[in-house]
Design a protein around this motif. Structure first.
Motif, PDB file in Angstrom:
ATOM      1  N   ASN A 172       0.832  -1.204   0.000  1.00 52.55           N
ATOM      2  CA  ASN A 172       0.000   0.000   0.000  1.00 52.55           C
ATOM      3  C   ASN A 172       0.868   1.256   0.000  1.00 52.55           C
ATOM      4  O   ASN A 172       0.530   2.248   0.625  1.00 52.55           O
ATOM      5  N   TRP A 173       2.007   1.218  -0.703  1.00 55.91           N
ATOM      6  CA  TRP A 173       3.004   2.277  -0.537  1.00 55.91           C
ATOM      7  C   TRP A 173       2.580   3.668  -0.982  1.00 55.91           C
ATOM      8  O   TRP A 173       2.954   4.656  -0.345  1.00 55.91           O
ATOM      9  N   PRO A 174       1.759   3.833  -2.060  1.00 55.51           N
ATOM     10  CA  PRO A 174       1.405   5.214  -2.421  1.00 55.51           C
ATOM     11  C   PRO A 174       0.635   5.925  -1.299  1.00 55.51           C
ATOM     12  O   PRO A 174       0.906   7.072  -0.988  1.00 55.51           O
ATOM     13  N   THR A 175      -0.314   5.214  -0.704  1.00 58.20           N
ATOM     14  CA  THR A 175      -1.087   5.814   0.390  1.00 58.20           C
ATOM     15  C   THR A 175      -0.180   6.077   1.585  1.00 58.20           C
ATOM     16  O   THR A 175      -0.280   7.118   2.243  1.00 58.20           O
ATOM     17  N   GLN A 176       0.693   5.102   1.863  1.00 57.19           N
ATOM     18  CA  GLN A 176       1.608   5.251   3.010  1.00 57.19           C
ATOM     19  C   GLN A 176       2.487   6.483   2.818  1.00 57.19           C
ATOM     20  O   GLN A 176       2.729   7.239   3.752  1.00 57.19           O
ATOM     21  N   LEU A 177       2.938   6.673   1.575  1.00 56.09           N
ATOM     22  CA  LEU A 177       3.822   7.798   1.270  1.00 56.09           C
ATOM     23  C   LEU A 177       3.081   9.124   1.451  1.00 56.09           C
ATOM     24  O   LEU A 177       3.617  10.074   2.031  1.00 56.09           O
ATOM     25  N   MET A 178       1.834   9.173   0.973  1.00 62.03           N
ATOM     26  CA  MET A 178       1.031  10.387   1.113  1.00 62.03           C
ATOM     27  C   MET A 178       0.842  10.733   2.583  1.00 62.03           C
ATOM     28  O   MET A 178       0.956  11.883   3.000  1.00 62.03           O
ATOM     29  N   SER A 179       0.555   9.695   3.361  1.00 61.70           N
ATOM     30  CA  SER A 179       0.343   9.895   4.794  1.00 61.70           C
ATOM     31  C   SER A 179       1.622  10.405   5.455  1.00 61.70           C
ATOM     32  O   SER A 179       1.598  11.334   6.263  1.00 61.70           O
ATOM     33  N   LEU A 180       2.744   9.794   5.071  1.00 62.42           N
ATOM     34  CA  LEU A 180       4.042  10.178   5.633  1.00 62.42           C
ATOM     35  C   LEU A 180       4.354  11.639   5.296  1.00 62.42           C
ATOM     36  O   LEU A 180       4.802  12.413   6.153  1.00 62.42           O
ATOM     37  N   LEU A 181       4.064  12.036   4.046  1.00 65.30           N
ATOM     38  CA  LEU A 181       4.328  13.412   3.626  1.00 65.30           C
ATOM     39  C   LEU A 181       3.440  14.403   4.384  1.00 65.30           C
ATOM     40  O   LEU A 181       3.885  15.485   4.760  1.00 65.30           O
ATOM     41  N   THR A 182       2.192  14.011   4.621  1.00 63.35           N
ATOM     42  CA  THR A 182       1.287  14.891   5.371  1.00 63.35           C
ATOM     43  C   THR A 182       1.806  15.109   6.787  1.00 63.35           C
ATOM     44  O   THR A 182       1.827  16.230   7.289  1.00 63.35           O
ATOM     45  N   VAL A 183       2.211  14.005   7.418  1.00 65.47           N
ATOM     46  CA  VAL A 183       2.745  14.117   8.784  1.00 65.47           C
ATOM     47  C   VAL A 183       3.995  14.998   8.761  1.00 65.47           C
ATOM     48  O   VAL A 183       4.150  15.911   9.587  1.00 65.47           O
ATOM     49  N   THR A 184       4.875  14.753   7.784  1.00 59.57           N
ATOM     50  CA  THR A 184       6.124  15.517   7.684  1.00 59.57           C
ATOM     51  C   THR A 184       5.834  17.008   7.520  1.00 59.57           C
ATOM     52  O   THR A 184       6.398  17.845   8.231  1.00 59.57           O
ATOM     53  N   LEU A 185       4.933  17.330   6.591  1.00 66.16           N
ATOM     54  CA  LEU A 185       4.618  18.744   6.331  1.00 66.16           C
ATOM     55  C   LEU A 185       3.964  19.408   7.536  1.00 66.16           C
ATOM     56  O   LEU A 185       4.292  20.547   7.877  1.00 66.16           O
ATOM     57  N   SER A 186       3.045  18.694   8.188  1.00 62.31           N
ATOM     58  CA  SER A 186       2.371  19.258   9.363  1.00 62.31           C
ATOM     59  C   SER A 186       3.391  19.558  10.455  1.00 62.31           C
ATOM     60  O   SER A 186       3.351  20.620  11.077  1.00 62.31           O
ATOM     61  N   VAL A 187       4.309  18.613  10.673  1.00 66.02           N
ATOM     62  CA  VAL A 187       5.336  18.807  11.708  1.00 66.02           C
ATOM     63  C   VAL A 187       6.244  19.974  11.311  1.00 66.02           C
ATOM     64  O   VAL A 187       6.600  20.810  12.152  1.00 66.02           O
TER      65      VAL A 187
END
Lengths: 239, 296
Positions: free
Chosen positions: B19-34
């Motif tokens: 499920n890597w595309p979704t995982q990547l999107m989620s990771l980027l959202t967390v990264t950007l929010s932080v």
């Protein structure tokens, strides 16, 4: 081998079980059957006779509309989900539609029940290799099951059901897609498991599997037991 | 325990691959929010530090008509101290003010050659205690000092202090808002990712249940997945912030304004809290999703 099940009671005890699917399709009707620990039983009958439903009732995929299903002395209707999960680790099931994960390879599919039971990785690898060798599938070890033929998929499904050396193995038409040689290999595996203490219930309409065997067999017709034969007579009631 | 963790982590790896595309999107959202949150937090903390440093040099200057006689100085000091405790009270004569001015002008002190100290007013410099360094209290204190005998005018950089106070307040609001964004975006994204993983794995989960997988076996990898998103996302966000910080210091370091600020990166305790907090947030998001979408 299962430690959860006591020796002094039938491993499977079905008492006056009925299963009705909505709206009013009666799959099995008021049947009773006891299967002793260490027994190998054939469940025969035409397609639609109720064999698959009966196996589903025994492994708690379905709940009976009426009656009691006991496995290892436990009334499945009164058993909690955590205990059912534990029970399923001791019951190997060969499904008619195999229920394999097509993107995983043969070895990964076979390993699944052992991983779920948190077995040691070396033990898992060794058991997978052993089962693949018995079923002459070693060369297909790393191939995704979605790319295997129906017969090969069936053999993987059988190996997965046998992986945990379960106390009870339920097989629904296990040789339906196999040639005679492969069917013999599967029967050899089942008999080996039985000698090691596994109780087997094999649902099949393939007469060649049980024609010359001494194993008890019960016949289902329209959800009712119509005939039984056995050198080792055990309680079988049709009320 | 070790064996169980091994199988759970193996499942986590499997989920990431599947499920890597979704995982990547989620990771980027967390990264950007932080990154957004910690960026404003970094500015806010530095501004607060600068404010504290400037506060140490804060003083109220009372300009007088005439110099205070030395005999009267203790009396006036005592009158001031009855209103508010001061760290220091200095009486500056015209002559002292003139010497100071000469020092400040350095090379241009020749400008003062023909001038005497008479044109400079004498003053009293009051350095208030820290407890008196907020804007409202300073204003009250200033009003009191204006009532001293001979006081012409009281100065303490009112306008500058007021603007600095508003700026700090605005930054605090932005930090709180970006913190809320971090909580909402992270919680929501991780929760959605877990939901999508559950949907993508529906048939696999069904088979796992049929072969006797416990709730823990099925749920633990999804929970670890949330934790991993939190650790990786927050670490990545903070690493990016550090890179931006270093870049700014290297490339804008020559600027007089920035040099004066002496800005610093987030302290270790704060970065640890951001990583810990985000991880807890992601774990909470995944737990919420598991409970909501997985009926076992």
């Amino acid at each position: 081998m299962l430690k959860l099940f006591p020796d002094d009671r039938p491993l499977v005890d079905i008492v006056k079980a009925t299963k009705v699917y909505p709206p009013d399709i009666v799959a099995v009707q008021n049947i009773s059957l006891a299967v002793a620990k260490g027994e190998l039983l054939f469940l025969t009958g035409m397609s639609g006779a109720g064999k698959t439903t009966l196996l589903k009732l025994i492994c708690a995929i379905e709940q009976p509309t009426k009656g009691v299903i006991e496995v290892g002395g436990r009334d499945l209707a009164k058993t909690g989900s955590a205990e059912i999960q534990q029970l399923r680790q001791e019951i190997g099931v060969v499904y008619q539609d195999f229920k394999l994960l097509p993107k995983l390879n043969a070895a990964q599919n076979i390993a699944m029940p052992m991983e779920v039971a948190y077995r040691d990785q070396r033990e898992i690898n060794s058991r997978v290799d052993e089962l693949l060798a018995i079923l002459k599938m070693t060369h297909k070890r790393e191939i995704q099951t979605g790319k295997l033929s129906r017969g090969e998929q069936q053999r993987v499904a059988i190996a997965r059901a046998a992986a945990n050396s379960p106390a009870l193995l339920l097989a629904d038409e296990p040789t339906g897609n196999l040639d005679q040689d492969s069917a013999n290999l599967v029967m050899d595996l089942f008999e080996q498991l039985n000698r090691e203490g596994t109780t087997l219930i094999i649902a099949s309409h393939d007469e060649s599997l049980y024609r010359n065997s001494d194993y008890r067999r019960v016949q289902l017709e329209h959800g009712l037991f119509t005939n039984h034969s056995s050198p080792r007579q055990l309680p079988l009631i049709n009320q | 325990m070790g064996l169980k963790s091994y199988f759970h982590l193996k499942q986590v790896g499997h989920n990431f691959r599947q499920n890597w595309p979704t995982q990547l999107m989620s990771l980027l959202t967390v990264t950007l929010s932080v990154l957004i949150f910690s960026f404003f937090l970094l500015i806010y903390l530095n501004v607060v530090n600068i404010g504290a440093r400037l506060g140490d040099e804060l003083r109220l200057v009372v300009y007088l008509d005439n110099e205070v006689e030395p005999a009267l100085q203790p009396l006036i000091s005592s009158k001031i101290s009855t209103y508010a405790k001061a760290d220091k009270i200095l009486f500056v004569s015209r002559a002292e003010a003139f010497i100071r001015l000469q020092k400040q002008l350095e090379k241009e002190k020749d400008l003062l050659t023909d001038l005497g100290p008479e044109f400079l007013p004498p003053s009293i410099e009051v350095y208030p205690e820290k407890s008196f360094r907020n804007f409202t209290r300073l204003k009250e204190f200033s009003d009191f000092l204006a009532t001293l005998p001979g006081a012409q005018k009281v100065q303490y950089g009112q306008e500058w202090l007021e603007r600095f106070g508003y700026f700090t307040e605005l930054l605090r609001v932005i930090v709180v808002l970006s913190g809320a964004l971090l909580v909402l975006a992270t919680g929501f994204m991780v929760s959605c990712t877990i939901r999508l993983t559950v949907v993508a794995k529906e048939s696999e989960l069904e088979i796992l249940r049929l072969v006797g997988a416990s709730n823990r076996y099925i749920q633990a990898p999804l929970f670890f997945e949330g934790i991993l998103q939190g650790v990786l996302g927050s670490s990545l966000g903070l690493t990016l912030l550090y890179a931006i910080f270093i870049w700014t210091r290297t490339h804008l370091g020559g600027s007089t304004f920035l040099n004066q600020l002496e800005y610093t990166f987030l302290p270790f305790s704060v970065t640890a809290m951001i990583i810990g907090g985000t991880t807890l947030l992601c774990a909470w998001g995944s737990l919420l999703s598991i409970r909501k979408h997985m009926r076992i």
